[in-house]
Design a protein around this motif. Structure first.
Motif, PDB file in Angstrom:
ATOM      1  N   GLY A   1       7.587 -41.059  13.587  1.00 47.47           N
ATOM      2  CA  GLY A   1       6.344 -41.218  12.871  1.00 47.47           C
ATOM      3  C   GLY A   1       5.715 -40.114  12.571  1.00 47.47           C
ATOM      4  N   PHE A   2       6.291 -38.784  12.881  1.00 46.81           N
ATOM      5  CA  PHE A   2       5.407 -37.816  12.330  1.00 46.81           C
ATOM      6  C   PHE A   2       5.900 -37.148  11.083  1.00 46.81           C
ATOM      7  CE2 PHE A   2       5.683 -37.022  17.118  1.00 46.81           C
ATOM      8  CZ  PHE A   2       4.315 -37.253  17.411  1.00 46.81           C
ATOM      9  N   LEU A   3       4.769 -37.024  10.162  1.00 45.07           N
ATOM     10  CA  LEU A   3       5.167 -36.411   8.737  1.00 45.07           C
ATOM     11  C   LEU A   3       5.734 -34.937   8.969  1.00 45.07           C
ATOM     12  CD1 LEU A   3       1.764 -37.730   6.812  1.00 45.07           C
ATOM     13  CD2 LEU A   3       4.394 -38.056   6.183  1.00 45.07           C
ATOM     14  N   GLU A   4       5.100 -34.400   9.914  1.00 42.23           N
ATOM     15  CA  GLU A   4       5.570 -32.805   9.948  1.00 42.23           C
ATOM     16  C   GLU A   4       7.225 -32.906  10.362  1.00 42.23           C
ATOM     17  OE1 GLU A   4       3.395 -34.434  11.588  1.00 42.23           O
ATOM     18  OE2 GLU A   4       1.346 -33.257  11.497  1.00 42.23           O
ATOM     19  N   LEU A   5       7.801 -34.092  10.789  1.00 36.08           N
ATOM     20  CA  LEU A   5       9.370 -33.914  10.977  1.00 36.08           C
ATOM     21  C   LEU A   5       9.970 -34.266   9.489  1.00 36.08           C
ATOM     22  CD1 LEU A   5       9.527 -34.904  14.524  1.00 36.08           C
ATOM     23  CD2 LEU A   5       9.765 -32.793  13.741  1.00 36.08           C
ATOM     24  N   TYR A   6       9.389 -34.931   8.544  1.00 40.36           N
ATOM     25  CA  TYR A   6      10.130 -35.369   7.123  1.00 40.36           C
ATOM     26  C   TYR A   6      10.968 -34.134   6.818  1.00 40.36           C
ATOM     27  CZ  TYR A   6       7.888 -39.892   7.092  1.00 40.36           C
ATOM     28  OH  TYR A   6       7.477 -41.266   7.325  1.00 40.36           O
ATOM     29  N   ASP A   7      10.603 -33.055   6.907  1.00 38.41           N
ATOM     30  CA  ASP A   7      11.599 -31.751   6.343  1.00 38.41           C
ATOM     31  C   ASP A   7      12.448 -31.527   7.295  1.00 38.41           C
ATOM     32  OD1 ASP A   7      10.256 -31.746   3.925  1.00 38.41           O
ATOM     33  OD2 ASP A   7       8.859 -30.201   4.405  1.00 38.41           O
ATOM     34  N   GLY A   8      12.607 -32.218   8.245  1.00 36.31           N
ATOM     35  CA  GLY A   8      13.509 -31.830   9.409  1.00 36.31           C
ATOM     36  C   GLY A   8      13.087 -31.013  10.565  1.00 36.31           C
ATOM     37  N   VAL A   9      13.679 -30.894  11.777  1.00 36.12           N
ATOM     38  CA  VAL A   9      12.977 -30.096  12.724  1.00 36.12           C
ATOM     39  C   VAL A   9      13.306 -28.691  12.201  1.00 36.12           C
ATOM     40  CG1 VAL A   9      13.480 -29.357  14.930  1.00 36.12           C
ATOM     41  CG2 VAL A   9      13.761 -31.811  14.435  1.00 36.12           C
ATOM     42  N   PRO A  10      11.816 -28.018  12.377  1.00 32.40           N
ATOM     43  CA  PRO A  10      11.802 -26.652  11.974  1.00 32.40           C
ATOM     44  C   PRO A  10      12.334 -25.768  13.049  1.00 32.40           C
ATOM     45  CG  PRO A  10       9.590 -27.293  12.666  1.00 32.40           C
ATOM     46  CD  PRO A  10      10.434 -28.437  12.771  1.00 32.40           C
ATOM     47  N   LEU A  11      13.192 -24.810  12.563  1.00 27.46           N
ATOM     48  CA  LEU A  11      14.198 -23.948  13.453  1.00 27.46           C
ATOM     49  C   LEU A  11      13.242 -22.942  14.498  1.00 27.46           C
ATOM     50  CD1 LEU A  11      16.873 -22.700  11.092  1.00 27.46           C
ATOM     51  CD2 LEU A  11      16.797 -24.399  12.826  1.00 27.46           C
ATOM     52  N   VAL A  12      12.417 -22.441  13.921  1.00 29.30           N
ATOM     53  CA  VAL A  12      11.333 -21.498  14.538  1.00 29.30           C
ATOM     54  C   VAL A  12      10.700 -22.078  16.026  1.00 29.30           C
ATOM     55  CG1 VAL A  12       9.432 -19.760  14.565  1.00 29.30           C
ATOM     56  CG2 VAL A  12      10.723 -20.040  12.927  1.00 29.30           C
ATOM     57  N   PRO A  13       9.933 -23.243  15.809  1.00 29.20           N
ATOM     58  CA  PRO A  13       9.587 -23.863  17.220  1.00 29.20           C
ATOM     59  C   PRO A  13      10.842 -24.041  18.175  1.00 29.20           C
ATOM     60  CG  PRO A  13       8.372 -24.868  15.171  1.00 29.20           C
ATOM     61  CD  PRO A  13       9.485 -23.938  14.639  1.00 29.20           C
ATOM     62  N   ALA A  14      11.809 -24.519  17.436  1.00 29.10           N
ATOM     63  CA  ALA A  14      12.998 -24.679  18.398  1.00 29.10           C
ATOM     64  C   ALA A  14      13.385 -23.556  19.119  1.00 29.10           C
ATOM     65  CB  ALA A  14      14.129 -25.331  17.476  1.00 29.10           C
ATOM     66  N   LEU A  15      13.575 -22.579  18.220  1.00 29.42           N
ATOM     67  CA  LEU A  15      13.953 -21.281  18.932  1.00 29.42           C
ATOM     68  C   LEU A  15      13.102 -20.831  19.969  1.00 29.42           C
ATOM     69  CD1 LEU A  15      15.772 -18.295  17.117  1.00 29.42           C
ATOM     70  CD2 LEU A  15      13.542 -17.676  18.384  1.00 29.42           C
ATOM     71  N   ILE A  16      11.693 -20.831  19.478  1.00 29.53           N
ATOM     72  CA  ILE A  16      10.816 -20.346  20.531  1.00 29.53           C
ATOM     73  C   ILE A  16      10.816 -21.020  21.815  1.00 29.53           C
ATOM     74  CG2 ILE A  16       8.415 -20.343  20.861  1.00 29.53           C
ATOM     75  CD1 ILE A  16       8.197 -19.014  17.835  1.00 29.53           C
TER      76      ILE A  16
END
Lengths: 169, 527
Positions: free
Chosen positions: B196-211
């Motif tokens: 339900g998060f709009l922020e994930l519509y573009d996919g999981v962002p790589l930088v927060p995942a890496l961090i």
């Protein structure tokens, strides 16, 4: 050679700790498949392929752990994740400090938020010298302000410190 | 017709050298950007678009190429010092680089990384200039079907290399692939698994995942220790002078052939659009270990384990620009930003570029050669001082890592949500480390997830949904066989070891468990 010495801090083979990531993976795969079930094949093909392979791999691991437990070679317990208890409490306190930082960022602003978070994190990890606490935290907060606010002009929430510094610079 | 002229190349070299005043700042900026998780060449070039668009096209190209090369070198610095890769391409460097740092050999590891990066990048850039007409053809042979297998092959190699347990490695990799498939689909833009998060519509962002996976989980691991180094390591770093730099230089030059061939592995993979530095570094690491006489040393702080990924991820830099210049297809996201700048200046990319503007077509690779030459003199003297980061007590280092990286998670998209996402990945990464699931396999899965879907859907649409298309190409089938072998070989080795026929520890994969643990074990093994 090195792997043998890894043993004290890693979960024993087939322990309950081994099943945490698979449990998360299985739950996520199930959720993913549920969200794509009614979509066109183009939208769900990737999720179906990857999700089903993931579930098969998890099933293999669960079977392996089950066999090891049945044979008495492993036991179901979460020792690797919960013991020793004291460092786990420190980690939980650090996570709480991170969450507090993120949640209060909007009202405190970037610079003050980073300063307070750094102070809290160092206190949790045992730094007691007021000079070190304030010096390091202020250094990090001001470096961040210089890089992110002044030079890169990112949209970090502005708070009282940013407003004060904006008047000076 | 593509071809080259030695006189033109000589002239281009001197012209690039004359632009040292653009190259040096670009190198310094690139190293910093590469070393800070959250920033990379692509997003920095986007930030700097007003600058590059206002420059003369040749200078803009030289600036972008130099910065791009430097970011790949910079990514290895935090990977070695604090086990946090600055970019995805440096993820493989953490395995042996951090283990060396934990033994008090951070300075040597940094020098190995710098020399391998520079020589690997330099030699492959020269090779591209010489063989460009032939290399450009490589990109034509790999279509969507082959790319699906390349992605799976890359992921399998990472699972085999990074995790001690193949099954756990595969689970981590496929979990990453599934996380990478979050977001709207490519055809109908229907949201999938976004919670339900709009922020994930573009996919999981790589930088927060890496961090989260690397930095936050590493900081949580550090809680139990007072310092990164043991007493011997601390003493070694404190007493470390220029001799360690010289020793690192000697070891690197002794392994010049290793640098050359792993650099070419990077080049070959870089030419394949979308494959990128992450896969190249792991493939080079795996190949290096496979042909090594001492495979059991990999993961314990082995110089070859630092050289291979660093040389390969810099070999990628020139490789990704080959399809861009030769056929107008960017080999990666940074190349795509460079394409935008070139197109803004009216440059038409593709074979015609080599006839109409050979100074641009070859100039970019020649400027990379010059950038690498200048880079080694800029960075090498700094290794001694950088190594001292490992002396910082963890009660200061862990908050510093957390403070800088959580803030870094905000930088690319400027969403506070991404900082929370980094924490979620941090907890996932911490659990993974404690229970023997390698975080690198999860990260590479997340990186490859969207690409894998693009190629899979493209292949299936061609065949109207018939999955047999995945086995319809000769190159693809060869890759399937290699994939099967890469899965079967470790199992076969394990069986042989159990029956007492194999060399002890030879098949043992490094990297499982906590990095802190690897360091400790490396320290012990050294003692």
């Amino acid at each position: 050679m090195s792997e043998a010495t890894d043993a004290p801090r890693r979960a024993p083979a087939g322990s309950g700790g081994d099943l945490v990531i698979p449990a998360v993976g299985a739950a996520f795969a199930a959720y993913y498949l549920w969200t794509v079930w009614d979509l066109s094949w183009e939208a769900k093909a990737d999720g179906l392929v990857v999700g089903l392979v993931l579930l098969v791999l998890i099933a293999l691991l669960v079977a392996r752990v089950g066999l090891a437990v049945a044979a008495g070679r492993a036991r179901l317990g979460l020792d690797a994740l919960v013991r020793p208890v004291r460092p786990q409490l420190t980690r939980l306190a650090l996570l709480a400090a991170i969450l507090a930082f993120i949640l209060t960022l909007g009202s405190l602003g970037f610079t003050l938020g980073v300063f307070l978070f750094m102070c809290a994190a160092m206190l949790i990890l045992g730094v007691r010298s007021p000079g070190a606490l304030v010096g390091v935290a202020a250094g990090v907060a001001l470096s961040g302000w210089l890089l992110f606010i002044l030079f890169l002009d990112t949209r970090f929430p502005r708070g009282p410190i940013e407003q004060l510094l904006a008047r000076l610079f | 017709m593509l071809g080259w002229d030695p006189a033109l190349l000589g002239e281009l070299f001197l012209r690039s050298l004359g632009l040292w005043w653009i190259i040096l700042p670009a190198i310094l900026l690139g190293i910093v950007v590469g070393a800070v998780p959250g920033f990379n060449a692509q997003n920095t070039l986007v930030i700097l678009l007003p600058l590059t668009l206002s420059m003369d096209v040749e200078r803009a190209l030289v600036f972008m190429a130099a910065m791009y090369c430097a970011t790949h070198l910079g990514g290895g610095i935090p990977a070695i010092l604090v086990n946090i890769p600055g970019t995805g391409g440096a993820a493989a460097t953490t395995i042996d680089g951090y283990a060396m740092a934990r033994k008090g050999q951070a300075q040597q590891a940094l020098v190995l990384s710098f020399v391998a990066s520079v020589l690997g990048g330099l030699i492959t850039s020269v090779a591209v200039v010489v063989f460009l007409p032939y290399l450009a053809l490589m990109a034509f042979y790999l279509r969507s079907v082959e790319m699906v297998v390349v992605m799976l092959f890359g992921l399998t190699l990472i699972a085999v290399i990074a995790a001690k347990d193949l099954l756990k490695g595969l689970i981590a990799g496929f979990l990453g692939l599934l996380i990478g498939a979050v977001g709207t689909d490519h055809i109908y833009s229907t949201p999938r698994a976004t919670f339900g998060f709009l922020e994930l519509y573009d996919g999981v962002p790589l930088v927060p995942a890496l961090i989260g996976l690397f930095a936050i989980s590493e900081a949580l691991e550090m809680v139990e220790e007072e310092a990164l180094l043991g007493d011997a390591g601390l003493q070694r770093v404190r007493q470390g002078g220029w001799a360690d730099t010289v020793e690192g230089l000697r070891i690197s030059l002794q392994r010049w052939w290793h640098i050359v061939w792993t650099g070419f592995v990077g080049l070959a993979i870089g030419i394949i659009p979308g494959a990128g530095a992450s896969i190249a570094a792991f493939v080079a690491y795996q190949q290096s270990r496979m042909y090594s006489k001492t495979p059991q040393l990999y993961g314990t702080g082995h110089p070859d384990g630092v050289i291979a990924p660093e040389s390969a991820n810099n070999g990628v830099t020139s490789g990704t620009l080959v399809p861009l210049m030769a056929i107008g297809v960017p080999g990666g996201s940074t190349a795509a930003v460079m394409m935008i700048v070139l197109q803004y200046h009216g440059v038409v990319l593709g074979p015609r570029l080599f006839i109409e503007s050979p100074h641009l077509a070859y100039g970019v690779f020649v400027s990379m050669v010059v950038a690498y030459i200048l880079m080694i003199f800029t960075i090498l003297p700094l290794a001694r001082y950088m190594a001292r980061v490992t002396l910082i007590p963890t009660q200061y280092l862990a908050p510093l890592i957390l403070g800088f990286t959580i803030v870094g998670a905000f930088a690319p998209r400027e969403y506070v949500f991404d900082m929370g996402l980094a924490v979620v990945f941090g907890v996932l990464g911490y659990i993974a480390r404690r229970t023997g699931y390698h975080v690198t396999a999860i990260l590479i899965g997340i990186i490859l997830g969207p690409l894998f879907e693009v190629y899979l859907i493209r292949a299936l649409r061609i065949s109207q949904g018939d999955p047999r298309i995945l086995f319809s190409s000769a190159i693809g089938n060869v890759l399937w066989v290699l994939l099967a072998l890469s899965l079967a070989l470790p199992l076969w080795r394990e069986r042989r070891q159990r029956s007492g026929k194999g060399p002890a520890g030879a098949a043992e994969a490094p990297g499982a468990g906590s990095p802190a643990q690897r360091g400790k074990s490396a320290e012990r093994s050294r003692g």
